[in-house]
Design a protein around this motif. Structure first.
Motif, PDB file in Angstrom:
ATOM      1  N   ARG A 208       2.248 -11.473 -11.460  1.00  0.00           N
ATOM      2  CA  ARG A 208       2.782 -10.052 -10.636  1.00  0.00           C
ATOM      3  C   ARG A 208       1.413  -8.865 -11.516  1.00  0.00           C
ATOM      4  O   ARG A 208       1.640  -7.965 -12.238  1.00  0.00           O
ATOM      5  CB  ARG A 208       3.981  -9.728 -11.523  1.00  0.00           C
ATOM      6  N   ILE A 209       0.671  -8.623 -10.579  1.00  0.00           N
ATOM      7  CA  ILE A 209      -0.059  -7.643  -9.678  1.00  0.00           C
ATOM      8  C   ILE A 209      -0.343  -7.391  -8.534  1.00  0.00           C
ATOM      9  O   ILE A 209      -0.667  -7.749  -7.737  1.00  0.00           O
ATOM     10  CB  ILE A 209      -2.047  -8.084 -10.642  1.00  0.00           C
ATOM     11  N   TYR A 210      -0.427  -5.924  -8.294  1.00  0.00           N
ATOM     12  CA  TYR A 210      -0.893  -5.047  -7.089  1.00  0.00           C
ATOM     13  C   TYR A 210      -1.998  -5.554  -6.769  1.00  0.00           C
ATOM     14  O   TYR A 210      -2.968  -4.819  -7.285  1.00  0.00           O
ATOM     15  CB  TYR A 210      -0.077  -3.693  -7.387  1.00  0.00           C
ATOM     16  N   SER A 211      -1.882  -5.714  -5.785  1.00  0.00           N
ATOM     17  CA  SER A 211      -3.471  -5.427  -4.489  1.00  0.00           C
ATOM     18  C   SER A 211      -3.643  -3.791  -4.768  1.00  0.00           C
ATOM     19  O   SER A 211      -2.783  -3.256  -5.080  1.00  0.00           O
ATOM     20  CB  SER A 211      -3.506  -5.843  -3.643  1.00  0.00           C
ATOM     21  N   ALA A 212      -5.135  -3.387  -4.248  1.00  0.00           N
ATOM     22  CA  ALA A 212      -5.413  -2.607  -4.572  1.00  0.00           C
ATOM     23  C   ALA A 212      -4.630  -1.247  -2.857  1.00  0.00           C
ATOM     24  O   ALA A 212      -4.230  -0.604  -3.339  1.00  0.00           O
ATOM     25  CB  ALA A 212      -6.593  -2.148  -4.249  1.00  0.00           C
ATOM     26  N   GLU A 213      -4.476  -2.408  -2.080  1.00  0.00           N
ATOM     27  CA  GLU A 213      -3.655  -1.864  -1.089  1.00  0.00           C
ATOM     28  C   GLU A 213      -2.479  -1.559  -1.696  1.00  0.00           C
ATOM     29  O   GLU A 213      -1.845  -0.135  -0.925  1.00  0.00           O
ATOM     30  CB  GLU A 213      -3.739  -2.310  -0.010  1.00  0.00           C
ATOM     31  N   GLN A 214      -1.939  -2.077  -1.973  1.00  0.00           N
ATOM     32  CA  GLN A 214      -0.411  -2.349  -2.465  1.00  0.00           C
ATOM     33  C   GLN A 214       0.046  -1.251  -3.458  1.00  0.00           C
ATOM     34  O   GLN A 214       0.964   0.089  -3.554  1.00  0.00           O
ATOM     35  CB  GLN A 214       0.105  -2.999  -3.403  1.00  0.00           C
ATOM     36  N   TRP A 215      -0.831  -0.804  -3.958  1.00  0.00           N
ATOM     37  CA  TRP A 215      -1.115  -0.164  -5.452  1.00  0.00           C
ATOM     38  C   TRP A 215      -0.896   1.375  -4.228  1.00  0.00           C
ATOM     39  O   TRP A 215      -0.478   2.531  -4.987  1.00  0.00           O
ATOM     40  CB  TRP A 215      -1.836   0.015  -6.243  1.00  0.00           C
ATOM     41  N   ASP A 216      -1.661   1.955  -3.992  1.00  0.00           N
ATOM     42  CA  ASP A 216      -2.213   3.037  -3.317  1.00  0.00           C
ATOM     43  C   ASP A 216      -0.671   2.968  -2.090  1.00  0.00           C
ATOM     44  O   ASP A 216      -0.437   4.494  -2.135  1.00  0.00           O
ATOM     45  CB  ASP A 216      -3.025   2.222  -2.344  1.00  0.00           C
ATOM     46  N   LYS A 217      -0.225   2.391  -1.618  1.00  0.00           N
ATOM     47  CA  LYS A 217       0.928   2.519  -0.730  1.00  0.00           C
ATOM     48  C   LYS A 217       2.040   2.411  -1.620  1.00  0.00           C
ATOM     49  O   LYS A 217       3.028   4.059  -1.698  1.00  0.00           O
ATOM     50  CB  LYS A 217       1.592   1.036  -0.424  1.00  0.00           C
ATOM     51  N   LYS A 218       2.257   2.203  -3.198  1.00  0.00           N
ATOM     52  CA  LYS A 218       3.763   2.707  -4.702  1.00  0.00           C
ATOM     53  C   LYS A 218       3.238   4.546  -4.477  1.00  0.00           C
ATOM     54  O   LYS A 218       3.822   4.958  -4.363  1.00  0.00           O
ATOM     55  CB  LYS A 218       3.320   2.199  -4.565  1.00  0.00           C
ATOM     56  N   GLN A 219       1.077   4.478  -4.292  1.00  0.00           N
ATOM     57  CA  GLN A 219       1.915   6.220  -4.348  1.00  0.00           C
ATOM     58  C   GLN A 219       1.942   6.935  -4.193  1.00  0.00           C
ATOM     59  O   GLN A 219       1.799   7.777  -4.676  1.00  0.00           O
ATOM     60  CB  GLN A 219      -0.230   5.770  -5.638  1.00  0.00           C
ATOM     61  N   HIS A 220       1.449   6.429  -2.653  1.00  0.00           N
ATOM     62  CA  HIS A 220       1.760   7.397  -1.656  1.00  0.00           C
ATOM     63  C   HIS A 220       3.505   7.417  -1.109  1.00  0.00           C
ATOM     64  O   HIS A 220       3.870   8.826  -1.198  1.00  0.00           O
ATOM     65  CB  HIS A 220       1.072   6.833  -0.256  1.00  0.00           C
ATOM     66  N   TRP A 221       3.796   6.661  -1.624  1.00  0.00           N
ATOM     67  CA  TRP A 221       5.478   6.787  -1.192  1.00  0.00           C
ATOM     68  C   TRP A 221       6.027   7.654  -2.751  1.00  0.00           C
ATOM     69  O   TRP A 221       6.778   8.327  -1.816  1.00  0.00           O
ATOM     70  CB  TRP A 221       6.119   4.695  -1.797  1.00  0.00           C
ATOM     71  N   ILE A 222       5.527   7.212  -3.886  1.00  0.00           N
ATOM     72  CA  ILE A 222       6.311   8.542  -4.764  1.00  0.00           C
ATOM     73  C   ILE A 222       5.778   9.744  -4.492  1.00  0.00           C
ATOM     74  O   ILE A 222       6.467  10.837  -4.885  1.00  0.00           O
ATOM     75  CB  ILE A 222       5.969   8.005  -6.057  1.00  0.00           C
TER      76      ILE A 222
END
Length: 357
Positions: free
Chosen positions: A43-57
């Motif tokens: 369970r590790i975010y990819s760079a793209e997933q992490w960026d999406k999560k950061q932007h959503w917050i």
């Protein structure tokens, strides 16, 4: 020895003229920066997933502009601190660390608080060991996730104790693993036993956490007289037995005449109820409360913001009233993958507090 009441050094010049405050509780759902993993190595975010999560917050905070936020499920405090600092939240605190195994697998996330207004102190609540023992709890009892108390210097009202919680989940304390040597009936029976006892064990932990926290809040209130805000993921409804006392306004047997006057000073109230009372007093239609979490198709209210009487319009000397209550749930009921693919499994409750005239 009783705690001393904090001394205010002066009113902040950060929007003292602002007549509204917004308070939000935000379950971030596995907030962990890569390349670290949450709970297991896959369970590790990819760079793209992490960026999406950061932007959503960030998008939520920009759009809704809460002034004080209680966060849950924080594995990576430093990235969160950096993110919110860039959005105007100068004050950020945690009082615990997640557990890490093998150098990169994280478990036991922590809570955090972010504020636009000065935080003069932040501490972890330590349960009273004597009371814990009297309740029949094992020696060394602790909260499943440390509770954070931050004293925030808010406009008009001054110092306010803000508590952030993430009580024990409904997940049973232990699970049953099927035994291939047993019959299907026996396995079913053993699973039922584990479900009953493990589920009740989780409820006992959750209720014990809530009770011991509430006692500490009462003691703090007695010593300091400061207003109180309790927010977070309670992992059950306030109407359930193990949490019901958090908003109690009754004693089984009054020790003194007129005890309701004293209870009013110490009791907490659900911000939703205070909002509904204000709406009804102004002849506005009452709306239904929206769930903050879904299990399958069924919704539940698990996330709460509780307030002391300083925010109750029904209290003559209150400074603020609950003029707004919203449950941000678009990502749950109408998700769009490109926008909400790395969001949260909880809605975000937020209250608007307006200075009374």
């Amino acid at each position: 020895m009783p705690e001393e009441k904090p001394q205010r050094q002066g009113v902040t010049d950060l929007a003292v003229g602002n007549i509204q405050l917004k308070i939000a509780s935000f379950n971030l759902f596995n907030y962990l920066a890569p390349p670290n993993a949450y709970y297991d190595f896959q369970r590790i975010y990819s760079a793209e997933q992490w960026d999406k999560k950061q932007h959503w917050i960030a998008d939520y905070l920009k759009a809704h502009q809460p002034d004080v936020i209680g966060f849950q499920e924080v594995f990576s405090p430093e990235p969160l601190k950096t993110l919110v600092a860039g959005l105007g939240y100068r004050y950020f605190h945690v009082v615990d660390r997640p557990q890490v195994t093998d150098g990169f697998i994280y478990s036991h996330p922590v809570v955090a608080i972010a504020s636009r207004y000065p935080v003069i102190g932040a501490d972890a609540i330590v349960p009273d060991t004597g009371l814990a023992g009297a309740m029949g709890l094992k020696a060394g009892f602790s909260f499943s996730r440390k509770v954070l108390r931050a004293t925030v210097d808010l406009p008009h009202i001054g110092f306010c104790d803000c508590y952030v919680v993430h009580f024990k989940s409904k997940r049973p304390l232990f699970d049953y693993q099927p035994d291939k040597t047993l019959s299907d009936e026996k396995n079913t029976l053993e699973q039922l036993k584990a479900q009953v006892t493990g589920g009740w064990g989780a409820a006992m932990q959750r209720g014990s956490e809530a009770a011991l926290l509430f006692v500490e809040m009462l003691s703090r209130r007695e010593a300091s007289g400061l207003p109180m805000i309790l927010m977070g993921d309670f992992n059950n409804s306030l109407s359930q037995e193990e949490l019901l006392f958090l908003t109690t306004r009754l004693l089984r047997a009054d020790a003194v005449t007129g005890s309701d006057v004293y209870l009013e000073k110490y009791c907490l109230q659900d911000a939703w109820d205070l909002f509904q009372a204000v709406a009804v007093s102004r002849g506005k239609a009452s709306s239904g409360r929206r769930p903050s979490h879904y299990y399958g198709a069924k919704g539940f209210v698990l996330d709460y913001i509780l307030l002391s009487r300083e925010f109750d319009a029904g209290y003559q000397l209150s400074l603020f009233e609950v003029s707004g209550y919203e449950t941000y749930d678009r990502h749950l009921i109408n998700p769009i993958f490109d926008r909400d693919g790395e969001s949260s499994d909880h809605a975000i409750p937020m209250v608007t507090l307006t200075l009374r005239k």
